[in-house]
Design a protein around this motif. Sequence first.
Motif, PDB file in Angstrom:
ATOM      1  N   GLN A 102       0.829  -1.204   0.000  1.00 22.39           N
ATOM      2  CA  GLN A 102       0.000   0.000   0.000  1.00 22.39           C
ATOM      3  C   GLN A 102       0.868   1.260   0.000  1.00 22.39           C
ATOM      4  O   GLN A 102       0.585   2.228  -0.725  1.00 22.39           O
ATOM      5  CB  GLN A 102      -0.921  -0.011   1.220  1.00 22.39           C
ATOM      6  N   MET A 103       1.943   1.255   0.804  1.00 23.83           N
ATOM      7  CA  MET A 103       2.828   2.421   0.845  1.00 23.83           C
ATOM      8  C   MET A 103       3.493   2.662  -0.499  1.00 23.83           C
ATOM      9  O   MET A 103       3.632   3.813  -0.951  1.00 23.83           O
ATOM     10  CB  MET A 103       3.881   2.219   1.941  1.00 23.83           C
ATOM     11  N   ALA A 104       3.918   1.595  -1.175  1.00 28.61           N
ATOM     12  CA  ALA A 104       4.582   1.756  -2.464  1.00 28.61           C
ATOM     13  C   ALA A 104       3.615   2.230  -3.539  1.00 28.61           C
ATOM     14  O   ALA A 104       3.936   3.118  -4.341  1.00 28.61           O
ATOM     15  CB  ALA A 104       5.231   0.434  -2.881  1.00 28.61           C
ATOM     16  N   SER A 105       2.410   1.655  -3.586  1.00 28.34           N
ATOM     17  CA  SER A 105       1.452   2.016  -4.632  1.00 28.34           C
ATOM     18  C   SER A 105       0.949   3.438  -4.476  1.00 28.34           C
ATOM     19  O   SER A 105       0.583   4.086  -5.468  1.00 28.34           O
ATOM     20  CB  SER A 105       0.273   1.036  -4.618  1.00 28.34           C
ATOM     21  N   GLU A 106       0.933   3.957  -3.241  1.00 29.05           N
ATOM     22  CA  GLU A 106       0.448   5.322  -3.016  1.00 29.05           C
ATOM     23  C   GLU A 106       1.537   6.359  -3.221  1.00 29.05           C
ATOM     24  O   GLU A 106       1.249   7.557  -3.233  1.00 29.05           O
ATOM     25  CB  GLU A 106      -0.113   5.435  -1.587  1.00 29.05           C
ATOM     26  N   ASN A 107       2.783   5.917  -3.372  1.00 29.17           N
ATOM     27  CA  ASN A 107       3.897   6.846  -3.602  1.00 29.17           C
ATOM     28  C   ASN A 107       4.170   6.924  -5.110  1.00 29.17           C
ATOM     29  O   ASN A 107       4.916   6.134  -5.683  1.00 29.17           O
ATOM     30  CB  ASN A 107       5.131   6.345  -2.857  1.00 29.17           C
ATOM     31  N   LYS A 108       3.528   7.900  -5.790  1.00 32.04           N
ATOM     32  CA  LYS A 108       3.629   8.007  -7.259  1.00 32.04           C
ATOM     33  C   LYS A 108       5.062   8.285  -7.713  1.00 32.04           C
ATOM     34  O   LYS A 108       5.530   7.750  -8.720  1.00 32.04           O
ATOM     35  CB  LYS A 108       2.707   9.116  -7.752  1.00 32.04           C
ATOM     36  N   ARG A 109       5.778   9.093  -6.958  1.00 35.23           N
ATOM     37  CA  ARG A 109       7.166   9.399  -7.324  1.00 35.23           C
ATOM     38  C   ARG A 109       8.019   8.147  -7.274  1.00 35.23           C
ATOM     39  O   ARG A 109       8.885   7.929  -8.139  1.00 35.23           O
ATOM     40  CB  ARG A 109       7.712  10.454  -6.371  1.00 35.23           C
ATOM     41  N   PHE A 110       7.782   7.304  -6.289  1.00 41.39           N
ATOM     42  CA  PHE A 110       8.549   6.071  -6.155  1.00 41.39           C
ATOM     43  C   PHE A 110       8.261   5.141  -7.338  1.00 41.39           C
ATOM     44  O   PHE A 110       9.190   4.554  -7.926  1.00 41.39           O
ATOM     45  CB  PHE A 110       8.184   5.415  -4.819  1.00 41.39           C
ATOM     46  N   ILE A 111       6.979   4.994  -7.731  1.00 42.77           N
ATOM     47  CA  ILE A 111       6.609   4.125  -8.853  1.00 42.77           C
ATOM     48  C   ILE A 111       7.198   4.651 -10.159  1.00 42.77           C
ATOM     49  O   ILE A 111       7.726   3.882 -10.989  1.00 42.77           O
ATOM     50  CB  ILE A 111       5.078   3.994  -8.945  1.00 42.77           C
ATOM     51  N   ASP A 112       7.133   5.962 -10.342  1.00 39.84           N
ATOM     52  CA  ASP A 112       7.690   6.545 -11.566  1.00 39.84           C
ATOM     53  C   ASP A 112       9.201   6.346 -11.638  1.00 39.84           C
ATOM     54  O   ASP A 112       9.770   6.132 -12.731  1.00 39.84           O
ATOM     55  CB  ASP A 112       7.355   8.034 -11.637  1.00 39.84           C
ATOM     56  N   THR A 113       9.878   6.411 -10.485  1.00 39.57           N
ATOM     57  CA  THR A 113      11.327   6.221 -10.462  1.00 39.57           C
ATOM     58  C   THR A 113      11.690   4.797 -10.875  1.00 39.57           C
ATOM     59  O   THR A 113      12.623   4.577 -11.663  1.00 39.57           O
ATOM     60  CB  THR A 113      11.869   6.516  -9.057  1.00 39.57           C
ATOM     61  N   SER A 120       9.925   2.795 -12.765  1.00 35.34           N
ATOM     62  CA  SER A 120       9.635   2.650 -14.197  1.00 35.34           C
ATOM     63  C   SER A 120      10.716   3.287 -15.060  1.00 35.34           C
ATOM     64  O   SER A 120      11.153   2.719 -16.074  1.00 35.34           O
ATOM     65  CB  SER A 120       8.273   3.274 -14.512  1.00 35.34           C
ATOM     66  N   SER A 121      11.201   4.471 -14.645  1.00 40.64           N
ATOM     67  CA  SER A 121      12.220   5.157 -15.450  1.00 40.64           C
ATOM     68  C   SER A 121      13.552   4.414 -15.406  1.00 40.64           C
ATOM     69  O   SER A 121      14.265   4.327 -16.421  1.00 40.64           O
ATOM     70  CB  SER A 121      12.388   6.592 -14.957  1.00 40.64           C
ATOM     71  N   ASN A 129      12.843  -0.365 -22.331  1.00 38.49           N
ATOM     72  CA  ASN A 129      11.401  -0.545 -22.560  1.00 38.49           C
ATOM     73  C   ASN A 129      10.668   0.135 -21.412  1.00 38.49           C
ATOM     74  O   ASN A 129      11.154   0.172 -20.273  1.00 38.49           O
ATOM     75  CB  ASN A 129      11.037  -2.018 -22.630  1.00 38.49           C
ATOM     76  N   THR A 130       9.490   0.671 -21.707  1.00 37.65           N
ATOM     77  CA  THR A 130       8.689   1.346 -20.690  1.00 37.65           C
ATOM     78  C   THR A 130       7.701   0.361 -20.097  1.00 37.65           C
ATOM     79  O   THR A 130       6.908  -0.252 -20.837  1.00 37.65           O
ATOM     80  CB  THR A 130       7.929   2.535 -21.287  1.00 37.65           C
ATOM     81  N   TYR A 131       7.759   0.208 -18.763  1.00 43.12           N
ATOM     82  CA  TYR A 131       6.886  -0.721 -18.067  1.00 43.12           C
ATOM     83  C   TYR A 131       6.004   0.032 -17.077  1.00 43.12           C
ATOM     84  O   TYR A 131       6.449   0.971 -16.392  1.00 43.12           O
ATOM     85  CB  TYR A 131       7.702  -1.768 -17.291  1.00 43.12           C
ATOM     86  N   GLN A 132       4.755  -0.396 -17.014  1.00 42.47           N
ATOM     87  CA  GLN A 132       3.853   0.084 -15.974  1.00 42.47           C
ATOM     88  C   GLN A 132       3.937  -0.892 -14.787  1.00 42.47           C
ATOM     89  O   GLN A 132       3.874  -2.104 -14.954  1.00 42.47           O
ATOM     90  CB  GLN A 132       2.413   0.155 -16.498  1.00 42.47           C
ATOM     91  N   VAL A 133       4.065  -0.347 -13.566  1.00 41.90           N
ATOM     92  CA  VAL A 133       4.221  -1.172 -12.365  1.00 41.90           C
ATOM     93  C   VAL A 133       2.848  -1.405 -11.751  1.00 41.90           C
ATOM     94  O   VAL A 133       2.102  -0.461 -11.491  1.00 41.90           O
ATOM     95  CB  VAL A 133       5.155  -0.493 -11.346  1.00 41.90           C
ATOM     96  N   VAL A 134       2.513  -2.685 -11.528  1.00 44.14           N
ATOM     97  CA  VAL A 134       1.247  -3.068 -10.894  1.00 44.14           C
ATOM     98  C   VAL A 134       1.594  -3.753  -9.569  1.00 44.14           C
ATOM     99  O   VAL A 134       2.207  -4.825  -9.568  1.00 44.14           O
ATOM    100  CB  VAL A 134       0.423  -4.013 -11.795  1.00 44.14           C
ATOM    101  N   CYS A 135       1.248  -3.120  -8.461  1.00 42.42           N
ATOM    102  CA  CYS A 135       1.579  -3.640  -7.121  1.00 42.42           C
ATOM    103  C   CYS A 135       0.447  -4.522  -6.599  1.00 42.42           C
ATOM    104  O   CYS A 135      -0.743  -4.206  -6.776  1.00 42.42           O
ATOM    105  CB  CYS A 135       1.821  -2.498  -6.134  1.00 42.42           C
ATOM    106  N   VAL A 136       0.838  -5.603  -5.905  1.00 43.09           N
ATOM    107  CA  VAL A 136      -0.161  -6.522  -5.364  1.00 43.09           C
ATOM    108  C   VAL A 136       0.421  -7.220  -4.134  1.00 43.09           C
ATOM    109  O   VAL A 136       1.599  -7.616  -4.135  1.00 43.09           O
ATOM    110  CB  VAL A 136      -0.594  -7.566  -6.435  1.00 43.09           C
ATOM    111  N   PRO A 137      -0.357  -7.383  -3.058  1.00 43.94           N
ATOM    112  CA  PRO A 137       0.119  -8.173  -1.909  1.00 43.94           C
ATOM    113  C   PRO A 137       0.169  -9.654  -2.261  1.00 43.94           C
ATOM    114  O   PRO A 137      -0.518 -10.119  -3.184  1.00 43.94           O
ATOM    115  CB  PRO A 137      -0.934  -7.893  -0.819  1.00 43.94           C
TER     116      PRO A 137
END
Length: 563
Positions: free
Chosen positions: A485-496, A498-499, A507-515
Amino acid sequence: MSYQALYRVWRPQSFIDVVGQEHITKTLQNALLQQKISHAYLFSGPRGTGKTSAAKILAKAVNCEQAPTAEPCNECASCRGITDGSIQDVIEIDAASNNGVDEIRDIRDKVKYAPSAVRYKVYIIDEVHMLSTGAFNALLKTLEEPPRHVMFILATTEPHKIPLTIISRCQRFDFKRITSQSIVGRMELIMKESGLAYDEKALPIIARAAEGGMRDALSLLDQALSYSDDQLTEEDALTVTGAVGQGMLNELAEAILEKDTAAALAILEKLLMQGKDPARFAEDFVLYFRDMLLYKTAPHLEESLARVMIDEVFVSVAEKMELESIYEYIHILNETQQEMKFSNHARIYMEVALVKICQRRSSRASVDMPEVQELIGRIQALEKEIQQLRSQPIQQAEQADAQAPSRRPARSSNGFRAPAAKIEKVLSEATKQDIQLIKSRWGEMLDILGQRQMRSQAALLNDAEPVAASKEAFVLKFKYEIHCQMASENKRFIDTISSILQELAENTYQVVCVPEEAWLTIRKNFIKTQKADSNEQEAEQSEDPLIAEALKLVGEDLLEVKD
């Protein structure tokens, strides 16, 4: 000087006169009658409890012409000579001033000579703990095996300072503090025998001030008699001892009961103007509340009361006072006593203690306050509402669960909703090459995160791993739901993340977090759905007659059907 102090005039001359030490006097009397006298005794105990007096009585009893007897007759020549000190065979030595080796060596040299006037030569060494180490060593062998005609009686107020080698060679008797009742009884006897008038309330005050010592009590009585006129009164005893009368304590307790701080401070001011010591006043007040506590809890134990006398005012105050308040008052006064010992402003501490005691709210008064009553009412209403909610049926919740779609996104207990649709889309497009590519670059990605000063965010990935990937996205599984939950709510962390993967994997990947728990459920449902679709397709193919005939000719392994 023709006048002698009371404690000298009324010094015990028989065992029966030794007050409050019956456990010792009875033992010595039985030993005298049975002729089981030891060669060495050690009398220890607080000051003024009868140690030296008992030693002299024992010396007279063993040398009495009427021996064996339980009491010296005090009439024969031996008893009279020992009493007035004319017989040189009973030697009393003060170890405080004769504590050297030479004095003990002199005793050791003379102990072998037989007594000249009586049967036994008795050495009474007072305050024996003051002897030096060398003196103790010189006395050691003589004390263990003296001649048959010699007896040693050692007296001390500090037995812990005596070597154990000395104590083990003696019969030890521990004198205890004398109770106030015993002291009062002895003083009453002295006053009646002397023909002096006194107030009954005066003697208990003197007895309490003596703190268990008969000599101190008689010295205070002597001083109070000198202060008084024709009759010893309660006021005389209070003035001499510095104690506070019960009347003033009752008035102060009533002021505390009424929460009258001004009246309490006025009483304290009056007592201090009379010359009372604040520390002594605090002690008297502690004993006053202690006796009140005993009276409320065990009223039949009146003899255990140390300070008060049961009068109407005391009984009235005790009935109104709560036990919790008494506990608190004793605690406050005890802390005040400790603080007074290290301060030159004892009066200020006593005033502060009285203010704290007067301003303390009783538990009963606190309950009766309007604010407290309102709060209690609100709590009761909330409890009633909670009970009603618990008693409601849960049919609506069950119906909602029955009507819900079979494939619902997984929801955690904390309210985190796993994106099941996105995960299923990734699974449907996932390839083995994509997931291997991401895993091969995963360690480099974590290093780059640490270099970019994002160690706290990178710590979230310690228990995370990529589990499925397609050309456009990958599923990142977390072991702990809170980290997901903490990772998925941190948009800057997810974007980092992915970049960084874009740089490493091009390649550009979208990150999908799941417990982890939700991942297992979604993956299981996806596999089950895929299997069902495959079975349907096979069933449709088996219904086509052309396909069925082809299967018969070449078999399933060589047949490929294309729409």
